[in-house]
Design a protein around this motif. Structure first.
Motif, PDB file in Angstrom:
ATOM      1  N   ASP A  48      29.169  45.944  33.889  1.00  0.00           N
ATOM      2  CA  ASP A  48      29.469  47.331  33.526  1.00  0.00           C
ATOM      3  C   ASP A  48      30.934  47.710  33.699  1.00  0.00           C
ATOM      4  OD1 ASP A  48      26.812  47.690  32.914  1.00  0.00           O
ATOM      5  OD2 ASP A  48      26.302  48.424  34.914  1.00  0.00           O
ATOM      6  N   ASP A  49      31.687  46.957  34.490  1.00  0.00           N
ATOM      7  CA  ASP A  49      33.105  47.279  34.691  1.00  0.00           C
ATOM      8  C   ASP A  49      33.866  46.020  35.082  1.00  0.00           C
ATOM      9  OD1 ASP A  49      32.728  46.816  37.417  1.00  0.00           O
ATOM     10  OD2 ASP A  49      32.586  48.922  37.926  1.00  0.00           O
ATOM     11  N   ASP A  50      35.074  46.212  35.586  1.00  0.00           N
ATOM     12  CA  ASP A  50      35.914  45.075  35.947  1.00  0.00           C
ATOM     13  C   ASP A  50      35.641  44.538  37.339  1.00  0.00           C
ATOM     14  OD1 ASP A  50      37.210  45.176  33.515  1.00  0.00           O
ATOM     15  OD2 ASP A  50      38.752  46.568  34.231  1.00  0.00           O
ATOM     16  N   GLY A  51      34.702  45.121  38.049  1.00  0.00           N
ATOM     17  CA  GLY A  51      34.436  44.739  39.429  1.00  0.00           C
ATOM     18  C   GLY A  51      33.436  43.607  39.557  1.00  0.00           C
ATOM     19  N   TRP A  52      32.842  43.551  40.743  1.00  0.00           N
ATOM     20  CA  TRP A  52      31.902  42.498  41.095  1.00  0.00           C
ATOM     21  C   TRP A  52      30.578  43.110  41.538  1.00  0.00           C
ATOM     22  CZ3 TRP A  52      33.216  37.553  40.127  1.00  0.00           C
ATOM     23  CH2 TRP A  52      34.564  37.297  39.894  1.00  0.00           C
ATOM     24  N   ALA A  53      29.536  42.312  41.466  1.00  0.00           N
ATOM     25  CA  ALA A  53      28.207  42.723  41.918  1.00  0.00           C
ATOM     26  C   ALA A  53      27.626  41.575  42.730  1.00  0.00           C
ATOM     27  CB  ALA A  53      27.306  43.046  40.729  1.00  0.00           C
ATOM     28  N   VAL A  54      26.583  41.882  43.480  1.00  0.00           N
ATOM     29  CA  VAL A  54      25.870  40.851  44.222  1.00  0.00           C
ATOM     30  C   VAL A  54      24.397  40.980  43.867  1.00  0.00           C
ATOM     31  CG1 VAL A  54      25.528  42.241  46.307  1.00  0.00           C
ATOM     32  CG2 VAL A  54      25.515  39.753  46.485  1.00  0.00           C
ATOM     33  N   GLU A  55      23.759  39.830  43.647  1.00  0.00           N
ATOM     34  CA  GLU A  55      22.323  39.838  43.362  1.00  0.00           C
ATOM     35  C   GLU A  55      21.609  39.093  44.472  1.00  0.00           C
ATOM     36  OE1 GLU A  55      21.597  38.014  39.551  1.00  0.00           O
ATOM     37  OE2 GLU A  55      22.127  36.022  40.261  1.00  0.00           O
ATOM     38  N   MET A  56      20.431  39.630  44.834  1.00  0.00           N
ATOM     39  CA  MET A  56      19.591  39.023  45.859  1.00  0.00           C
ATOM     40  C   MET A  56      18.313  38.537  45.191  1.00  0.00           C
ATOM     41  SD  MET A  56      21.079  39.072  48.749  1.00  0.00           S
ATOM     42  CE  MET A  56      19.710  38.672  49.829  1.00  0.00           C
ATOM     43  N   ILE A  57      18.055  37.246  45.318  1.00  0.00           N
ATOM     44  CA  ILE A  57      16.878  36.647  44.696  1.00  0.00           C
ATOM     45  C   ILE A  57      16.029  36.003  45.779  1.00  0.00           C
ATOM     46  CG2 ILE A  57      16.048  34.945  43.038  1.00  0.00           C
ATOM     47  CD1 ILE A  57      18.795  35.244  41.628  1.00  0.00           C
ATOM     48  N   LYS A  58      14.769  36.399  45.829  1.00  0.00           N
ATOM     49  CA  LYS A  58      13.819  35.786  46.767  1.00  0.00           C
ATOM     50  C   LYS A  58      13.381  34.455  46.171  1.00  0.00           C
ATOM     51  CE  LYS A  58       9.784  36.947  49.531  1.00  0.00           C
ATOM     52  NZ  LYS A  58      10.406  36.620  50.799  1.00  0.00           N
ATOM     53  N   ASP A  59      13.323  33.425  46.999  1.00  0.00           N
ATOM     54  CA  ASP A  59      12.927  32.099  46.528  1.00  0.00           C
ATOM     55  C   ASP A  59      11.609  32.172  45.758  1.00  0.00           C
ATOM     56  OD1 ASP A  59      15.157  31.071  47.733  1.00  0.00           O
ATOM     57  OD2 ASP A  59      14.096  29.917  49.257  1.00  0.00           O
ATOM     58  N   GLY A  60      11.572  31.530  44.609  1.00  0.00           N
ATOM     59  CA  GLY A  60      10.370  31.478  43.798  1.00  0.00           C
ATOM     60  C   GLY A  60      10.234  32.622  42.816  1.00  0.00           C
ATOM     61  N   GLU A  61      11.097  33.620  42.902  1.00  0.00           N
ATOM     62  CA  GLU A  61      11.025  34.767  41.996  1.00  0.00           C
ATOM     63  C   GLU A  61      11.976  34.563  40.821  1.00  0.00           C
ATOM     64  OE1 GLU A  61       8.919  37.388  42.195  1.00  0.00           O
ATOM     65  OE2 GLU A  61       8.026  36.388  43.912  1.00  0.00           O
ATOM     66  N   PRO A  62      11.553  34.947  39.612  1.00  0.00           N
ATOM     67  CA  PRO A  62      12.412  34.741  38.440  1.00  0.00           C
ATOM     68  C   PRO A  62      13.525  35.775  38.311  1.00  0.00           C
ATOM     69  CG  PRO A  62      10.346  35.741  37.774  1.00  0.00           C
ATOM     70  CD  PRO A  62      10.239  35.439  39.246  1.00  0.00           C
ATOM     71  N   GLU A  63      13.352  36.955  38.897  1.00  0.00           N
ATOM     72  CA  GLU A  63      14.312  38.043  38.759  1.00  0.00           C
ATOM     73  C   GLU A  63      14.853  38.451  40.119  1.00  0.00           C
ATOM     74  OE1 GLU A  63      15.301  39.567  35.849  1.00  0.00           O
ATOM     75  OE2 GLU A  63      14.125  38.068  34.787  1.00  0.00           O
ATOM     76  N   PRO A  64      16.086  38.960  40.145  1.00  0.00           N
ATOM     77  CA  PRO A  64      16.626  39.457  41.412  1.00  0.00           C
ATOM     78  C   PRO A  64      15.828  40.658  41.918  1.00  0.00           C
ATOM     79  CG  PRO A  64      18.352  39.363  39.725  1.00  0.00           C
ATOM     80  CD  PRO A  64      17.048  39.067  39.051  1.00  0.00           C
ATOM     81  N   ALA A  65      15.675  40.738  43.222  1.00  0.00           N
ATOM     82  CA  ALA A  65      15.023  41.899  43.831  1.00  0.00           C
ATOM     83  C   ALA A  65      16.010  43.051  43.930  1.00  0.00           C
ATOM     84  CB  ALA A  65      14.514  41.540  45.226  1.00  0.00           C
ATOM     85  N   LEU A  66      17.283  42.719  43.944  1.00  0.00           N
ATOM     86  CA  LEU A  66      18.321  43.729  44.141  1.00  0.00           C
ATOM     87  C   LEU A  66      19.599  43.256  43.471  1.00  0.00           C
ATOM     88  CD1 LEU A  66      19.287  46.286  45.818  1.00  0.00           C
ATOM     89  CD2 LEU A  66      19.960  44.642  47.578  1.00  0.00           C
ATOM     90  N   VAL A  67      20.244  44.153  42.738  1.00  0.00           N
ATOM     91  CA  VAL A  67      21.579  43.912  42.197  1.00  0.00           C
ATOM     92  C   VAL A  67      22.390  45.155  42.520  1.00  0.00           C
ATOM     93  CG1 VAL A  67      22.981  43.494  40.141  1.00  0.00           C
ATOM     94  CG2 VAL A  67      20.712  42.469  40.303  1.00  0.00           C
ATOM     95  N   GLY A  68      23.530  44.963  43.162  1.00  0.00           N
ATOM     96  CA  GLY A  68      24.343  46.107  43.535  1.00  0.00           C
ATOM     97  C   GLY A  68      25.823  45.783  43.485  1.00  0.00           C
ATOM     98  N   PRO A  69      26.651  46.810  43.564  1.00  0.00           N
ATOM     99  CA  PRO A  69      28.101  46.583  43.517  1.00  0.00           C
ATOM    100  C   PRO A  69      28.571  45.768  44.715  1.00  0.00           C
ATOM    101  CG  PRO A  69      27.602  48.850  44.108  1.00  0.00           C
ATOM    102  CD  PRO A  69      26.301  48.202  43.774  1.00  0.00           C
ATOM    103  N   TRP A  70      29.640  45.023  44.508  1.00  0.00           N
ATOM    104  CA  TRP A  70      30.207  44.220  45.579  1.00  0.00           C
ATOM    105  C   TRP A  70      31.680  44.574  45.728  1.00  0.00           C
ATOM    106  CZ3 TRP A  70      28.360  42.334  49.644  1.00  0.00           C
ATOM    107  CH2 TRP A  70      29.046  41.396  50.408  1.00  0.00           C
TER     108      TRP A  70
END
Length: 180
Positions: A48-70
């Protein structure tokens, strides 16, 4: 293990596929990629912008549980490295997101009302448990006595509306399958 470079996936869009995760050891602590305790935190380019984000993925899950700005690093260009404190906070936050999602899903799939017992002795609980089958979803309507023992159970349409009135009608009609 500490690495000063930021790990990035090979794909152009920043997404990791199953083969990327298969190559990551069970525990890994790098600046942009941490894997520990059944979770993976990965710093990614924010779309969405020039910055960074962090994604949290639980083992075995296909999608991140959380994506947020970093947070940006000191040079205001590269991302701040992941560390133990940040990872632990991210795990706690992502776990809470999953817990709330499970509670919300449970609330959508499970309804409960209390009605007067047909015998006039106390109350019975009537539950509706929706089974979200992709091909043929349905629900189970169950009457439970004061001790939680099942008295009757019928299969109904997944869109059956459970209310005190519909539960009382079902009980009054001898637990016959409701028409809707």
């Amino acid at each position: 293990m500490t690495d000063t470079s930021l790990s990035a996936p090979d794909s152009a869009n920043g997404a990791m596929d199953d083969s990327d995760f298969a190559e990551i050891p069970e525990t890994l602590h790098e600046n942009g990629l941490w894997r520990d305790g059944g979770w993976t935190a990965r710093v990614i380019k924010n779309e969405d912008d020039d910055g960074w984000a962090v994604e949290m993925i639980k083992d075995g899950e296909p999608e991140p549980a959380l994506v947020g700005p970093w947070t940006m690093g000191r040079n205001k260009k590269d991302p701040k490295p992941l560390d133990a404190a940040a990872f632990n906070t991210l795990v706690k936050t992502a776990s809470e997101v999953l817990r709330r999602h499970e509670q919300q899903l449970r609330a959508q799939l499970h309804k409960r009302v209390t009605v007067a017992a047909a015998t006039g002795d106390g109350e019975w609980e009537v539950t509706l448990d929706i089974v979200p089958d992709e091909d043929e979803p349905y629900a189970l309507l169950t009457a439970l006595d004061a001790f939680g023992e099942p008295l009757a159970q019928v299969q109904v349409a997944a869109n059956f509306k459970l209310s005190r009135a519909s539960a009382a009608s079902w009980v009054e009609n001898g637990f016959a399958r409701p028409s809707n």
